[in-house]
Write an enzyme that holds these catalytic residues in place. Structure first.
Site, PDB file in Angstrom:
ATOM      1  N   GLN A  97      50.064  44.421  51.289  1.00  0.00           N
ATOM      2  CA  GLN A  97      49.771  43.178  51.990  1.00  0.00           C
ATOM      3  C   GLN A  97      50.614  42.003  51.488  1.00  0.00           C
ATOM      4  O   GLN A  97      50.445  40.878  51.944  1.00  0.00           O
ATOM      5  CB  GLN A  97      48.283  42.847  51.821  1.00  0.00           C
ATOM      6  CG  GLN A  97      47.364  43.898  52.425  1.00  0.00           C
ATOM      7  CD  GLN A  97      45.906  43.707  52.049  1.00  0.00           C
ATOM      8  OE1 GLN A  97      45.528  42.767  51.353  1.00  0.00           O
ATOM      9  NE2 GLN A  97      45.063  44.614  52.500  1.00  0.00           N
ATOM     10  N   HIS A 161      45.252  41.788  48.731  1.00  0.00           N
ATOM     11  CA  HIS A 161      44.439  40.586  48.559  1.00  0.00           C
ATOM     12  C   HIS A 161      45.181  39.439  47.876  1.00  0.00           C
ATOM     13  O   HIS A 161      44.798  38.960  46.821  1.00  0.00           O
ATOM     14  CB  HIS A 161      43.162  40.914  47.774  1.00  0.00           C
ATOM     15  CG  HIS A 161      42.295  41.949  48.415  1.00  0.00           C
ATOM     16  ND1 HIS A 161      41.085  42.323  47.896  1.00  0.00           N
ATOM     17  CD2 HIS A 161      42.472  42.699  49.528  1.00  0.00           C
ATOM     18  CE1 HIS A 161      40.535  43.269  48.654  1.00  0.00           C
ATOM     19  NE2 HIS A 161      41.376  43.501  49.661  1.00  0.00           N
ATOM     20  N   GLU A 255      33.118  36.291  55.499  1.00  0.00           N
ATOM     21  CA  GLU A 255      32.405  35.025  55.403  1.00  0.00           C
ATOM     22  C   GLU A 255      33.203  33.862  55.984  1.00  0.00           C
ATOM     23  O   GLU A 255      34.423  33.785  55.829  1.00  0.00           O
ATOM     24  CB  GLU A 255      32.097  34.695  53.931  1.00  0.00           C
ATOM     25  CG  GLU A 255      31.142  35.653  53.267  1.00  0.00           C
ATOM     26  CD  GLU A 255      30.834  35.275  51.828  1.00  0.00           C
ATOM     27  OE1 GLU A 255      30.037  35.988  51.202  1.00  0.00           O
ATOM     28  OE2 GLU A 255      31.386  34.254  51.332  1.00  0.00           O
ATOM     29  N   TYR A 265      31.222  30.834  45.239  1.00  0.00           N
ATOM     30  CA  TYR A 265      30.967  31.524  46.504  1.00  0.00           C
ATOM     31  C   TYR A 265      30.592  32.995  46.312  1.00  0.00           C
ATOM     32  O   TYR A 265      30.497  33.743  47.288  1.00  0.00           O
ATOM     33  CB  TYR A 265      32.155  31.314  47.446  1.00  0.00           C
ATOM     34  CG  TYR A 265      32.154  29.882  47.926  1.00  0.00           C
ATOM     35  CD1 TYR A 265      31.507  29.511  49.090  1.00  0.00           C
ATOM     36  CD2 TYR A 265      32.716  28.871  47.141  1.00  0.00           C
ATOM     37  CE1 TYR A 265      31.442  28.185  49.492  1.00  0.00           C
ATOM     38  CE2 TYR A 265      32.648  27.544  47.527  1.00  0.00           C
ATOM     39  CZ  TYR A 265      32.010  27.209  48.699  1.00  0.00           C
ATOM     40  OH  TYR A 265      31.928  25.887  49.092  1.00  0.00           O
ATOM     41  N   TYR A 276      33.554  50.479  49.998  1.00  0.00           N
ATOM     42  CA  TYR A 276      34.162  51.460  50.874  1.00  0.00           C
ATOM     43  C   TYR A 276      33.807  52.866  50.386  1.00  0.00           C
ATOM     44  O   TYR A 276      33.516  53.085  49.216  1.00  0.00           O
ATOM     45  CB  TYR A 276      35.686  51.296  50.897  1.00  0.00           C
ATOM     46  CG  TYR A 276      36.153  49.991  51.492  1.00  0.00           C
ATOM     47  CD1 TYR A 276      35.991  49.719  52.841  1.00  0.00           C
ATOM     48  CD2 TYR A 276      36.772  49.020  50.701  1.00  0.00           C
ATOM     49  CE1 TYR A 276      36.421  48.524  53.388  1.00  0.00           C
ATOM     50  CE2 TYR A 276      37.210  47.826  51.241  1.00  0.00           C
ATOM     51  CZ  TYR A 276      37.030  47.586  52.587  1.00  0.00           C
ATOM     52  OH  TYR A 276      37.449  46.397  53.137  1.00  0.00           O
TER      53      TYR A 276
END
Length: 384
Positions: A97, A161, A255, A265, A276
């Site tokens: 990513q 991420h 979220e 958070y 997963y």
């Protein structure tokens, strides 16, 4: 916190203009029309030929800047043409990513041509999220005076991420969203780490004196909020100026958050998501007194990406709505707010069957999308 029904769906596809639409999963021609709850919307294929586009920024002359994750920055002309890659982009860790990610114009762009971009910076262990500023020379098609102004203080292995949305606050400071890098999720609550954080810095990389953790021993002063998993959408509320973000959950628990100074958070201790493969609960539950609850959570996960508050006149029925792209469910979610609560969600453009990576409102009030699947820039217009 509110959870909306996963059965919410848009109305059926309307007739395509000039019979140009092919079934989902195939490439469509330039224009298609889809039905939404507020009327028909025309989807125009504005530009094609991009390789995994990630972010759009709007130049004053009507052209667009688009990042491609493999490490290229291009200009899209007003006719949809693509420039050659702009020279001077730093090396990126273009794996998984990672790569070249967000791009924004600085508040002083009209005077100095400065842009800011985020990227996965290569390191000996793999990479870390970094932010650089540079002067964009559109005549030479190159970046000049490139200077890194921020980098995560840790570079865990792995290629997931990276977070990486950039938002300028009204005072000119810069919010940067930082992912948990997958395997380093236990560092998201730690205040001596940039993993799983939102940071707030000045354009020169310095720390604003009113950041929430200034003066705290053992705490990184640039941290704005913590306990995040992977924020890939961020925008300012048009009325309050408050930062709102959305982040990927694991198996469920995406979220939407009001991302306020100094708050926790929850990730990975408090979450609606599950592991997963095994489906096991993560952490200790979905709420805790010291954790800020989300405005909205999506279970099952839609994989949100890109976000904009709509304030234009092209779609007057959407004023004040939040528009969120989605990768997994391949849609745009239109969220109708009642104060700081979501009272309705419409899931639009599912017929296209495309991963929507970015959602932006242009200066002209049109809505612009990046179709990651086919490497396209799409524009939304009302259809008669």
């Amino acid at each position: 916190m509110q959870k909306l029904s996963s059965t919410a769906r848009p109305l059926l596809l309307a007739a395509a203009l000039a019979s140009s639409f092919l079934v989902a999963g195939t490439v469509f021609a330039r224009d298609v029309v889809v039905r939404t709850e507020t009327g028909n919307v025309k989807v125009t294929e504005f530009a094609t030929g991009l390789d995994t586009p990630w972010s759009i920024a709007f130049l004053p002359d009507g052209r667009l800047l688009v990042t491609e994750r493999p490490g290229r920055l291009r200009v899209v002309g007003t006719d949809g043409s693509l420039s050659e890659p702009i020279a001077g982009v730093p090396a990126v860790h273009a794996r998984g990513q990672g790569g070249l990610l967000d791009v924004v114009l600085s508040p002083s762009y009209a005077e100095d041509g400065v842009i800011v971009f985020s990227y996965a910076e290569p390191t000996s262990r793999g990479g870390r999220t970094a932010v650089a500023r540079a002067r964009l020379d559109l005549e030479r098609m190159e970046l000049q005076d490139v200077r890194r102004i921020f980098a995560q203080n840790e570079d865990p292995s792995g290629n997931q991420h990276w977070g990486s949305r950039l938002v300028f606050a009204p005072d000119g400071t810069l919010f940067v969203t930082l992912g948990d890098r997958g395997g380093a999720r236990d560092r998201a609550p730690a205040l001596d780490s940039h993993i799983g954080k939102v940071v707030r810095i000045a354009l020169d990389g310095s720390v604003p004196p009113d950041n929430p953790f200034i003066g705290r021993t053992g705490v990184l002063p640039e941290i704005w909020s913590y306990g995040h998993r992977n924020i890939q959408g961020a925008a300012l509320h048009p009325e309050t100026g408050e930062l709102w973000t959305h982040e990927h959950g694991p198996q469920g628990g995406d979220e939407l958050n009001r991302t306020r100074a100094g708050l926790n958070y929850g990730w990975p201790e408090v979450t609606y998501g599950r592991e997963y493969v095994t489906g096991r609960k993560i952490g200790e539950g979905s709420s805790r007194a010291d954790v800020e609850p989300p405005v909205l959570q999506w279970t099952p996960s839609i994989a949100p990406a890109g976000m904009a508050f709509y304030t234009g006149d092209v779609f007057p029925q959407w004023k004040g709505n939040v528009l969120v792209g989605a990768l997994k469910y391949q849609l745009v979610a239109r969220l109708v707010l009642d104060g700081n609560a979501v009272r309705h969600e419409e899931r639009m453009l599912t017929e296209l069957g495309r991963r929507i990576r970015d959602v932006r409102q242009g200066p002209d009030g049109h809505v612009w999308l990046l179709d990651e699947t086919e490497g396209r820039v799409l524009r939304l217009d009302p259809a008669q």
